[in-house]
Design an enzyme around this catalytic site. Sequence first.
Site, PDB file in Angstrom:
ATOM      1  N   GLN A  82      -1.060   8.196   8.370  1.00  0.00           N
ATOM      2  CA  GLN A  82      -0.282   7.359   9.289  1.00  0.00           C
ATOM      3  C   GLN A  82      -0.336   5.901   8.832  1.00  0.00           C
ATOM      4  O   GLN A  82       0.673   5.190   8.836  1.00  0.00           O
ATOM      5  CB  GLN A  82      -0.848   7.470  10.710  1.00  0.00           C
ATOM      6  CG  GLN A  82      -0.686   8.857  11.316  1.00  0.00           C
ATOM      7  CD  GLN A  82      -1.230   8.931  12.740  1.00  0.00           C
ATOM      8  OE1 GLN A  82      -2.003   8.085  13.184  1.00  0.00           O
ATOM      9  NE2 GLN A  82      -0.832   9.961  13.463  1.00  0.00           N
TER      10      GLN A  82
ATOM     11  N   ARG B 273      -0.018   0.089  16.132  1.00  0.00           N
ATOM     12  CA  ARG B 273      -1.135   1.043  16.096  1.00  0.00           C
ATOM     13  C   ARG B 273      -2.213   0.793  17.141  1.00  0.00           C
ATOM     14  O   ARG B 273      -3.058   1.667  17.346  1.00  0.00           O
ATOM     15  CB  ARG B 273      -1.750   1.069  14.690  1.00  0.00           C
ATOM     16  CG  ARG B 273      -0.773   1.497  13.592  1.00  0.00           C
ATOM     17  CD  ARG B 273      -0.205   2.884  13.830  1.00  0.00           C
ATOM     18  NE  ARG B 273       0.739   3.270  12.784  1.00  0.00           N
ATOM     19  CZ  ARG B 273       1.338   4.449  12.726  1.00  0.00           C
ATOM     20  NH1 ARG B 273       1.112   5.362  13.666  1.00  0.00           N
ATOM     21  NH2 ARG B 273       2.192   4.731  11.764  1.00  0.00           N
TER      22      ARG B 273
ATOM     23  N   ALA C 185      -9.182  11.608  -5.652  1.00  0.00           N
ATOM     24  CA  ALA C 185      -9.849  12.912  -5.616  1.00  0.00           C
ATOM     25  C   ALA C 185      -9.500  13.729  -6.864  1.00  0.00           C
ATOM     26  O   ALA C 185      -9.927  14.870  -7.013  1.00  0.00           O
ATOM     27  CB  ALA C 185      -9.454  13.657  -4.348  1.00  0.00           C
TER      28      ALA C 185
ATOM     29  N   ARG D 160       1.912   4.641   5.984  1.00  0.00           N
ATOM     30  CA  ARG D 160       3.361   4.525   6.244  1.00  0.00           C
ATOM     31  C   ARG D 160       3.780   3.061   6.315  1.00  0.00           C
ATOM     32  O   ARG D 160       4.946   2.745   6.200  1.00  0.00           O
ATOM     33  CB  ARG D 160       3.726   5.207   7.572  1.00  0.00           C
ATOM     34  CG  ARG D 160       3.565   6.704   7.599  1.00  0.00           C
ATOM     35  CD  ARG D 160       4.459   7.367   6.570  1.00  0.00           C
ATOM     36  NE  ARG D 160       5.851   6.940   6.688  1.00  0.00           N
ATOM     37  CZ  ARG D 160       6.722   7.423   7.580  1.00  0.00           C
ATOM     38  NH1 ARG D 160       6.354   8.375   8.398  1.00  0.00           N
ATOM     39  NH2 ARG D 160       7.954   6.978   7.643  1.00  0.00           N
ATOM     40  N   HIS D 161       2.820   2.183   6.530  1.00  0.00           N
ATOM     41  CA  HIS D 161       3.110   0.741   6.609  1.00  0.00           C
ATOM     42  C   HIS D 161       3.221   0.213   5.187  1.00  0.00           C
ATOM     43  O   HIS D 161       2.224   0.083   4.484  1.00  0.00           O
ATOM     44  CB  HIS D 161       2.031   0.039   7.440  1.00  0.00           C
ATOM     45  CG  HIS D 161       2.043   0.510   8.863  1.00  0.00           C
ATOM     46  ND1 HIS D 161       2.666  -0.182   9.865  1.00  0.00           N
ATOM     47  CD2 HIS D 161       1.566   1.644   9.431  1.00  0.00           C
ATOM     48  CE1 HIS D 161       2.555   0.492  10.998  1.00  0.00           C
ATOM     49  NE2 HIS D 161       1.885   1.617  10.760  1.00  0.00           N
ATOM     50  N   ARG D 162       4.465  -0.064   4.785  1.00  0.00           N
ATOM     51  CA  ARG D 162       4.765  -0.269   3.366  1.00  0.00           C
ATOM     52  C   ARG D 162       4.539  -1.688   2.887  1.00  0.00           C
ATOM     53  O   ARG D 162       4.647  -1.966   1.709  1.00  0.00           O
ATOM     54  CB  ARG D 162       6.239   0.109   3.101  1.00  0.00           C
ATOM     55  CG  ARG D 162       6.527   1.559   3.367  1.00  0.00           C
ATOM     56  CD  ARG D 162       7.996   1.789   3.666  1.00  0.00           C
ATOM     57  NE  ARG D 162       8.360   1.229   4.965  1.00  0.00           N
ATOM     58  CZ  ARG D 162       9.585   1.217   5.463  1.00  0.00           C
ATOM     59  NH1 ARG D 162      10.565   1.721   4.772  1.00  0.00           N
ATOM     60  NH2 ARG D 162       9.827   0.701   6.654  1.00  0.00           N
TER      61      ARG D 162
ATOM     62  N   HIS E 280       2.228  -6.833  12.848  1.00  0.00           N
ATOM     63  CA  HIS E 280       3.166  -5.728  13.077  1.00  0.00           C
ATOM     64  C   HIS E 280       2.407  -4.394  13.122  1.00  0.00           C
ATOM     65  O   HIS E 280       2.624  -3.562  14.014  1.00  0.00           O
ATOM     66  CB  HIS E 280       4.207  -5.737  11.950  1.00  0.00           C
ATOM     67  CG  HIS E 280       5.255  -4.670  12.069  1.00  0.00           C
ATOM     68  ND1 HIS E 280       6.190  -4.650  13.080  1.00  0.00           N
ATOM     69  CD2 HIS E 280       5.507  -3.583  11.302  1.00  0.00           C
ATOM     70  CE1 HIS E 280       6.974  -3.594  12.918  1.00  0.00           C
ATOM     71  NE2 HIS E 280       6.583  -2.927  11.853  1.00  0.00           N
TER      72      HIS E 280
ATOM     73  N   ASP F 286      -0.517  -9.446   4.430  1.00  0.00           N
ATOM     74  CA  ASP F 286      -0.467 -10.790   5.022  1.00  0.00           C
ATOM     75  C   ASP F 286      -0.507 -10.663   6.552  1.00  0.00           C
ATOM     76  O   ASP F 286      -0.289  -9.576   7.110  1.00  0.00           O
ATOM     77  CB  ASP F 286       0.737 -11.590   4.495  1.00  0.00           C
ATOM     78  CG  ASP F 286       2.072 -11.052   4.962  1.00  0.00           C
ATOM     79  OD1 ASP F 286       2.247 -10.849   6.185  1.00  0.00           O
ATOM     80  OD2 ASP F 286       2.962 -10.825   4.114  1.00  0.00           O
TER      81      ASP F 286
HETATM   82  C1  LIG Z   1       3.445   5.780  17.805  1.00  0.00           C
HETATM   83  C2  LIG Z   1       4.100   6.076  16.481  1.00  0.00           C
HETATM   84  C3  LIG Z   1       4.654   7.308  16.232  1.00  0.00           C
HETATM   85  C4  LIG Z   1       5.254   7.585  14.989  1.00  0.00           C
HETATM   86  N1  LIG Z   1       5.781   8.827  14.762  1.00  0.00           N
HETATM   87  C5  LIG Z   1       6.327   9.105  13.548  1.00  0.00           C
HETATM   88  C6  LIG Z   1       6.849  10.410  13.255  1.00  0.00           C
HETATM   89  O1  LIG Z   1       6.827  11.301  14.098  1.00  0.00           O
HETATM   90  N2  LIG Z   1       7.372  10.649  12.028  1.00  0.00           N
HETATM   91  C7  LIG Z   1       7.432   9.664  11.059  1.00  0.00           C
HETATM   92  O2  LIG Z   1       7.924   9.923   9.964  1.00  0.00           O
HETATM   93  N3  LIG Z   1       6.935   8.433  11.315  1.00  0.00           N
HETATM   94  C8  LIG Z   1       6.383   8.122  12.510  1.00  0.00           C
HETATM   95  N4  LIG Z   1       5.870   6.885  12.736  1.00  0.00           N
HETATM   96  C9  LIG Z   1       5.884   5.893  11.656  1.00  0.00           C
HETATM   97  C10 LIG Z   1       6.980   4.834  11.878  1.00  0.00           C
HETATM   98  O3  LIG Z   1       8.272   5.402  11.904  1.00  0.00           O
HETATM   99  C11 LIG Z   1       6.891   3.772  10.770  1.00  0.00           C
HETATM  100  O4  LIG Z   1       7.131   4.379   9.515  1.00  0.00           O
HETATM  101  C12 LIG Z   1       5.552   3.105  10.716  1.00  0.00           C
HETATM  102  O5  LIG Z   1       5.139   2.711  11.997  1.00  0.00           O
HETATM  103  C13 LIG Z   1       5.638   1.871   9.816  1.00  0.00           C
HETATM  104  O6  LIG Z   1       6.425   0.912  10.482  1.00  0.00           O
HETATM  105  P1  LIG Z   1       7.333  -0.088   9.684  1.00  0.00           P
HETATM  106  O7  LIG Z   1       8.270   0.632   8.784  1.00  0.00           O
HETATM  107  O8  LIG Z   1       7.952  -1.017  10.692  1.00  0.00           O
HETATM  108  O9  LIG Z   1       6.204  -0.905   8.869  1.00  0.00           O
HETATM  109  P2  LIG Z   1       6.210  -1.426   7.367  1.00  0.00           P
HETATM  110  O10 LIG Z   1       6.463  -0.327   6.399  1.00  0.00           O
HETATM  111  O11 LIG Z   1       4.951  -2.242   7.204  1.00  0.00           O
HETATM  112  O12 LIG Z   1       7.427  -2.382   7.333  1.00  0.00           O
HETATM  113  C14 LIG Z   1       7.440  -3.596   8.103  1.00  0.00           C
HETATM  114  C15 LIG Z   1       8.880  -4.012   8.251  1.00  0.00           C
HETATM  115  O13 LIG Z   1       9.406  -4.333   6.950  1.00  0.00           O
HETATM  116  C16 LIG Z   1      10.750  -3.879   6.868  1.00  0.00           C
HETATM  117  N5  LIG Z   1      10.859  -2.877   5.797  1.00  0.00           N
HETATM  118  C17 LIG Z   1       9.841  -2.372   5.058  1.00  0.00           C
HETATM  119  N6  LIG Z   1      10.317  -1.511   4.138  1.00  0.00           N
HETATM  120  C18 LIG Z   1      11.644  -1.463   4.316  1.00  0.00           C
HETATM  121  C19 LIG Z   1      12.702  -0.752   3.696  1.00  0.00           C
HETATM  122  N7  LIG Z   1      12.501   0.084   2.691  1.00  0.00           N
HETATM  123  N8  LIG Z   1      13.944  -0.953   4.146  1.00  0.00           N
HETATM  124  C20 LIG Z   1      14.203  -1.788   5.157  1.00  0.00           C
HETATM  125  N9  LIG Z   1      13.255  -2.490   5.808  1.00  0.00           N
HETATM  126  C21 LIG Z   1      11.986  -2.338   5.380  1.00  0.00           C
HETATM  127  C22 LIG Z   1      11.118  -3.307   8.229  1.00  0.00           C
HETATM  128  O14 LIG Z   1      11.662  -4.338   9.019  1.00  0.00           O
HETATM  129  C23 LIG Z   1       9.783  -2.915   8.810  1.00  0.00           C
HETATM  130  O15 LIG Z   1       9.745  -2.879  10.236  1.00  0.00           O
HETATM  131  C24 LIG Z   1       5.290   6.579  13.967  1.00  0.00           C
HETATM  132  C25 LIG Z   1       4.727   5.326  14.236  1.00  0.00           C
HETATM  133  C26 LIG Z   1       4.131   5.065  15.458  1.00  0.00           C
HETATM  134  C27 LIG Z   1       3.512   3.702  15.705  1.00  0.00           C
END
Ligand SMILES: Cc1cc2nc3c(=O)[nH]c(=O)nc-3n(C[C@H](O)[C@H](O)[C@H](O)COP(=O)(O)OP(=O)(O)OC[C@H]3O[C@@H](n4cnc5c(N)ncnc54)[C@H](O)[C@@H]3O)c2cc1C
Length: 291
Positions: free
Chosen positions: A90, A207, A104, A93-95, A202, A196
């Site tokens: 999980q 989370r 491993a 997923r924050h890119r 965010h 950062d």
């Molecule tokens: C409670 C909860 C439930 C979730 N359930 C699921 C689920 O069931 N299935 C699932 O797959 N995911 C799930 N997620 C993951 C969620 O969809 C996001 O992938 C994750 O929270 C990362 O968020 P983010 O993309 O905003 O963050 P980051 O990847 O850190 O990105 C931060 C911001 O940068 C911008 N950004 C980054 N990369 C790009 C890009 N390539 N294109 C455009 N803008 C970009 C966007 O504005 C983004 O909000 C869940 C998350 C939460 C908190």
Amino acid sequence: MHQQALSAATAVSAGDEIRVLDHGFIRVVDLMGDDQAIVQAARVSYGRGTKTAREDRGLIRYLMRHWHTSPFEMCEIKLHVKAPLFVARQWLRHRTASVNEYSARYSVVPDEFYVPTGEVLAPQSSDKKQGRADAVSHTAAEFIRKRLKDHVKTSYDLYEALLGGDDTVGGEGVARELARIALPLNTYTEFYWKIDLHNLLHFVRLRAHDHSQYEIRVYAEAILSIMERWVPFTYEAFVDYRLGGAQFSRLELAALRRMLGGETVTAENSGLSQREWREFTSHFALGASAA
Ligand SMILES: Cc1cc2nc3c(=O)[nH]c(=O)nc-3n(C[C@H](O)[C@H](O)[C@H](O)COP(=O)(O)OP(=O)(O)OC[C@H]3O[C@@H](n4cnc5c(N)ncnc54)[C@H](O)[C@@H]3O)c2cc1C
């Protein structure tokens, strides 16, 4: 809470560690910038300005309130995180962070697994699709914990057999990159994570939220306790405007104005869907109608 916070009196420095869950931790590896760095960067944008701590605090609150996010990018933190694989999945997923994870393929995975305590072992929630209800009974928790422990022992035995190639697998081993497929999702992994402050906020907003799974929430809460000491003005503004604040849609604002004007507003006459109404009224702990 399965997370041991830093003492309130301590400033954060490299090497500080917070224990999380049964074998996990967050360790501060490096920090760059602080509240001052944010204010300094904002002053470049806005010209000569604030000087006193009170004014610095006001400026940071202004930036937070109005989503002027780039000054927060002037601060960075590098953390060493140890967390179960399903939490790391999980987390990663924050890119907007830089990551290096334990390999491993290269190293043998240690015999460490997350086994939830009885208080957090709970059945599926009936109203939340992603979530839990109240804890199971003490007796059930003991059974579940025992089954989980037995399961990880069996998995790790197989992992070692696959690595070593003992008689149970025909006397021939396989590579570490293959043997690891015997390991369950609650195996601990470790990674370095550099991000950062803007993107960290965010991450924490998503989370530390109660919609997030408990096991990642405790890590987000640990990060919050680091932020409280690292960037106290930012932490305070973040808690006030993001974690403790709320955002309203056009329709919600219209409903609020009508309520303030003395009108009885209900789910039916608000123009909101049932779900939107529930979420809207949950901010005020109101019932089915509001006058
Ligand atoms: C409670 C909860 C439930 C979730 N359930 C699921 C689920 O069931 N299935 C699932 O797959 N995911 C799930 N997620 C993951 C969620 O969809 C996001 O992938 C994750 O929270 C990362 O968020 P983010 O993309 O905003 O963050 P980051 O990847 O850190 O990105 C931060 C911001 O940068 C911008 N950004 C980054 N990369 C790009 C890009 N390539 N294109 C455009 N803008 C970009 C966007 O504005 C983004 O909000 C869940 C998350 C939460 C908190």
